[in-house]
Scaffold this motif. Sequence first.
Motif, PDB file in Angstrom:
ATOM      1  N   PHE A  34       0.759  -1.351   0.015  1.00  0.00           N
ATOM      2  CA  PHE A  34       0.056  -0.177   0.037  1.00  0.00           C
ATOM      3  C   PHE A  34       0.929   1.275  -0.170  1.00  0.00           C
ATOM      4  N   ASP A  35       0.689   2.002  -1.054  1.00  0.00           N
ATOM      5  CA  ASP A  35       1.358   3.242  -1.104  1.00  0.00           C
ATOM      6  C   ASP A  35       0.236   4.712  -0.869  1.00  0.00           C
ATOM      7  N   PRO A  36       0.589   5.265   0.408  1.00  0.00           N
ATOM      8  CA  PRO A  36      -0.323   6.279   0.501  1.00  0.00           C
ATOM      9  C   PRO A  36      -0.309   7.653  -0.427  1.00  0.00           C
ATOM     10  N   PHE A  37       0.725   7.658  -1.190  1.00  0.00           N
ATOM     11  CA  PHE A  37       0.750   8.690  -2.178  1.00  0.00           C
ATOM     12  C   PHE A  37       0.382   8.443  -3.572  1.00  0.00           C
ATOM     13  N   ALA A  38       0.062   7.120  -3.768  1.00  0.00           N
ATOM     14  CA  ALA A  38      -0.369   6.919  -5.052  1.00  0.00           C
ATOM     15  C   ALA A  38      -1.793   6.748  -5.179  1.00  0.00           C
ATOM     16  N   ALA A  39      -2.236   6.930  -6.420  1.00  0.00           N
ATOM     17  CA  ALA A  39      -3.561   6.954  -6.867  1.00  0.00           C
ATOM     18  C   ALA A  39      -4.236   5.628  -6.329  1.00  0.00           C
ATOM     19  N   PRO A  40      -5.594   5.599  -6.018  1.00  0.00           N
ATOM     20  CA  PRO A  40      -6.227   4.174  -5.616  1.00  0.00           C
ATOM     21  C   PRO A  40      -5.839   3.222  -6.760  1.00  0.00           C
ATOM     22  N   GLN A  41      -5.854   3.570  -8.056  1.00  0.00           N
ATOM     23  CA  GLN A  41      -5.814   2.415  -9.089  1.00  0.00           C
ATOM     24  C   GLN A  41      -4.456   2.252  -9.301  1.00  0.00           C
ATOM     25  N   GLU A  42      -3.492   2.549  -8.435  1.00  0.00           N
ATOM     26  CA  GLU A  42      -1.903   2.455  -8.731  1.00  0.00           C
ATOM     27  C   GLU A  42      -1.502   1.784  -7.629  1.00  0.00           C
ATOM     28  N   THR A  43      -2.258   1.450  -6.542  1.00  0.00           N
ATOM     29  CA  THR A  43      -1.515   0.821  -5.407  1.00  0.00           C
ATOM     30  C   THR A  43      -2.362  -0.389  -4.755  1.00  0.00           C
ATOM     31  N   GLY A  44      -1.803  -1.210  -4.125  1.00  0.00           N
ATOM     32  CA  GLY A  44      -2.405  -2.416  -3.392  1.00  0.00           C
ATOM     33  C   GLY A  44      -3.457  -1.873  -2.274  1.00  0.00           C
TER      34      GLY A  44
ATOM     35  N   LEU B  94       7.347  21.972 -18.251  1.00  0.00           N
ATOM     36  CA  LEU B  94       6.556  21.437 -17.270  1.00  0.00           C
ATOM     37  C   LEU B  94       5.609  20.512 -17.523  1.00  0.00           C
ATOM     38  N   PHE B  95       5.022  20.490 -18.644  1.00  0.00           N
ATOM     39  CA  PHE B  95       4.021  19.372 -18.993  1.00  0.00           C
ATOM     40  C   PHE B  95       4.674  17.986 -19.000  1.00  0.00           C
ATOM     41  N   ALA B  96       6.016  17.774 -19.642  1.00  0.00           N
ATOM     42  CA  ALA B  96       6.592  16.621 -19.490  1.00  0.00           C
ATOM     43  C   ALA B  96       7.133  16.212 -18.102  1.00  0.00           C
ATOM     44  N   PHE B  97       7.632  17.229 -17.298  1.00  0.00           N
ATOM     45  CA  PHE B  97       7.975  16.826 -16.042  1.00  0.00           C
ATOM     46  C   PHE B  97       6.768  16.380 -15.112  1.00  0.00           C
ATOM     47  N   LEU B  98       5.715  16.836 -15.246  1.00  0.00           N
ATOM     48  CA  LEU B  98       4.488  16.152 -14.457  1.00  0.00           C
ATOM     49  C   LEU B  98       3.879  15.227 -14.918  1.00  0.00           C
ATOM     50  N   SER B  99       3.986  14.929 -16.432  1.00  0.00           N
ATOM     51  CA  SER B  99       3.683  13.508 -16.887  1.00  0.00           C
ATOM     52  C   SER B  99       4.306  12.314 -16.476  1.00  0.00           C
ATOM     53  N   ARG B 100       5.574  12.643 -15.572  1.00  0.00           N
ATOM     54  CA  ARG B 100       6.368  11.685 -15.157  1.00  0.00           C
ATOM     55  C   ARG B 100       6.113  11.780 -13.597  1.00  0.00           C
ATOM     56  N   SER B 101       5.235  12.216 -13.008  1.00  0.00           N
ATOM     57  CA  SER B 101       5.136  12.298 -11.402  1.00  0.00           C
ATOM     58  C   SER B 101       4.544  10.955 -11.053  1.00  0.00           C
ATOM     59  N   GLN B 102       5.165  10.504  -9.972  1.00  0.00           N
ATOM     60  CA  GLN B 102       4.866   9.037  -9.608  1.00  0.00           C
ATOM     61  C   GLN B 102       4.021   8.964  -8.381  1.00  0.00           C
ATOM     62  N   VAL B 103       3.511  10.438  -7.905  1.00  0.00           N
ATOM     63  CA  VAL B 103       2.513  10.305  -6.975  1.00  0.00           C
ATOM     64  C   VAL B 103       1.296  11.227  -7.287  1.00  0.00           C
ATOM     65  N   THR B 104       0.313  11.295  -6.335  1.00  0.00           N
ATOM     66  CA  THR B 104      -0.714  12.210  -6.434  1.00  0.00           C
ATOM     67  C   THR B 104      -0.781  13.140  -5.373  1.00  0.00           C
ATOM     68  N   TRP B 105      -1.533  14.437  -5.490  1.00  0.00           N
ATOM     69  CA  TRP B 105      -1.860  15.233  -4.542  1.00  0.00           C
ATOM     70  C   TRP B 105      -0.421  15.443  -3.627  1.00  0.00           C
ATOM     71  N   ASN B 106       0.684  15.739  -4.096  1.00  0.00           N
ATOM     72  CA  ASN B 106       1.902  15.858  -3.516  1.00  0.00           C
ATOM     73  C   ASN B 106       2.471  17.046  -4.410  1.00  0.00           C
TER      74      ASN B 106
ATOM     75  N   GLU C 149      -3.046  15.053 -10.063  1.00  0.00           N
ATOM     76  CA  GLU C 149      -4.094  14.662  -9.208  1.00  0.00           C
ATOM     77  C   GLU C 149      -4.869  13.556  -9.656  1.00  0.00           C
ATOM     78  N   GLU C 150      -5.389  12.689  -8.847  1.00  0.00           N
ATOM     79  CA  GLU C 150      -6.356  11.509  -9.376  1.00  0.00           C
ATOM     80  C   GLU C 150      -7.026  11.032  -7.936  1.00  0.00           C
ATOM     81  N   HIS C 151      -8.314  10.907  -8.312  1.00  0.00           N
ATOM     82  CA  HIS C 151      -9.430  10.676  -7.058  1.00  0.00           C
ATOM     83  C   HIS C 151      -9.156  11.710  -6.398  1.00  0.00           C
ATOM     84  N   LYS C 152      -9.523  11.790  -5.010  1.00  0.00           N
ATOM     85  CA  LYS C 152      -9.651  12.976  -4.114  1.00  0.00           C
ATOM     86  C   LYS C 152      -8.285  13.428  -3.371  1.00  0.00           C
TER      87      LYS C 152
END
Length: 338
Positions: free
Chosen positions: A137-147, A218-230, A247-250
């Motif tokens: 479980f990764d608390p930074f990941a989008a719900p669809q991208e973690t266990g 900046l778009f390329a930089f963000l396209s490679r973000s591994q985390v959400t809401w951070n 950002e993804e989910h809430k």
Amino acid sequence: MSAAASALEPTPVVSSEPHPVNGYRAFRLGSFKFERDEYFAHIGWIGHNGKAMSHSLDAGDFLRALMRDLAWGFFYGWVNFDDVIGTLNHYGTVDLFAGTYNGNFKQAGVDLLENFPTEQIRATFLEMIQDWTNAGFDPFAAPQETGSPFGRKNGNNNAAINRVRELATRCVGLDGDLPLRSDARGAPINRAFRDVPQDEPEIHAEPGFEKEVHAFNLFAFLSRSQVTWNPSFTSVVKYSFMCPTTEEHKLPIIHGNDRVEWFFQMCDEIHWDCGDKNTGAPMARVIMKAGDMAAMPAYCRHQGFSPKRSMLLVWENGSPNIVYEIQQGAAPEVPVEF
Ligand code: PHB
Ligand code: FE
């Protein structure tokens, strides 16, 4: 409960032995009690009217909120984990509260607020998130991208929890500053951003200005973000912090502002619930589509909902004085008056 203290650990964290069945430790901070079981985090306290109170959050929601609070050093102002519990940053000390900023709890007298040195609450929250986060479980990941966060204690995910926030000191990609993201650095393009062009701008600086003139995609930089809401810092000019994020989910917290902040929706959309920061009373629903800008006044709280992974630029005023200037009426609570 025992306090584990040693010469190397000046801040004692008060915790129990692991629960005999579910394996999780319980924690105590001041008079607040924290327990987790297979599905929930439970918080207990005595309301200021003397009533014994308890409140439960989904374990995944709790860990996602706890992760942000820790990673952001208790952030600017209020980090509400939900509409009952949260923290308020005083930049040196932190309030932990239950019901204090919930109009109904407050009116019923069942609220409690206690103040702690930042190091004490940080140390407690850190041990809690390490103990309560299971392998996978990764608390930074989008719900669809973690266990799953649920079930009995099963290992840990300290690698995810201890991620260092990416903070440029001047600008991403400048010599000696935060590097650009790449496959080689473990930052592949997210599934939602495969169509984002990856070319970088050409820079033709006059001789002598090679370290001053700079640009990056900046778009390329963000396209490679591994985390959400951070949010990371991609450029810093005095107290002007550009903090883009994907950002993804809430948003796992409800942020209560102690200053104005700006949002620029760079692609897709986010729906924001905005409320009164003291009571939680609803104030506005803001639907932001690609290209929209909005400012969150210092009197509001807000939580974003991003139906698809999206790119958001948060612009923060990082001045250490602005919060006190606002309190004294020397700076406005709104960015602009018409
Ligand atoms: C916010 O509270 O304004 C905020 C926090 C994290 C984000 C986006 C917005 O990723
Ligand atoms: Fe905010």
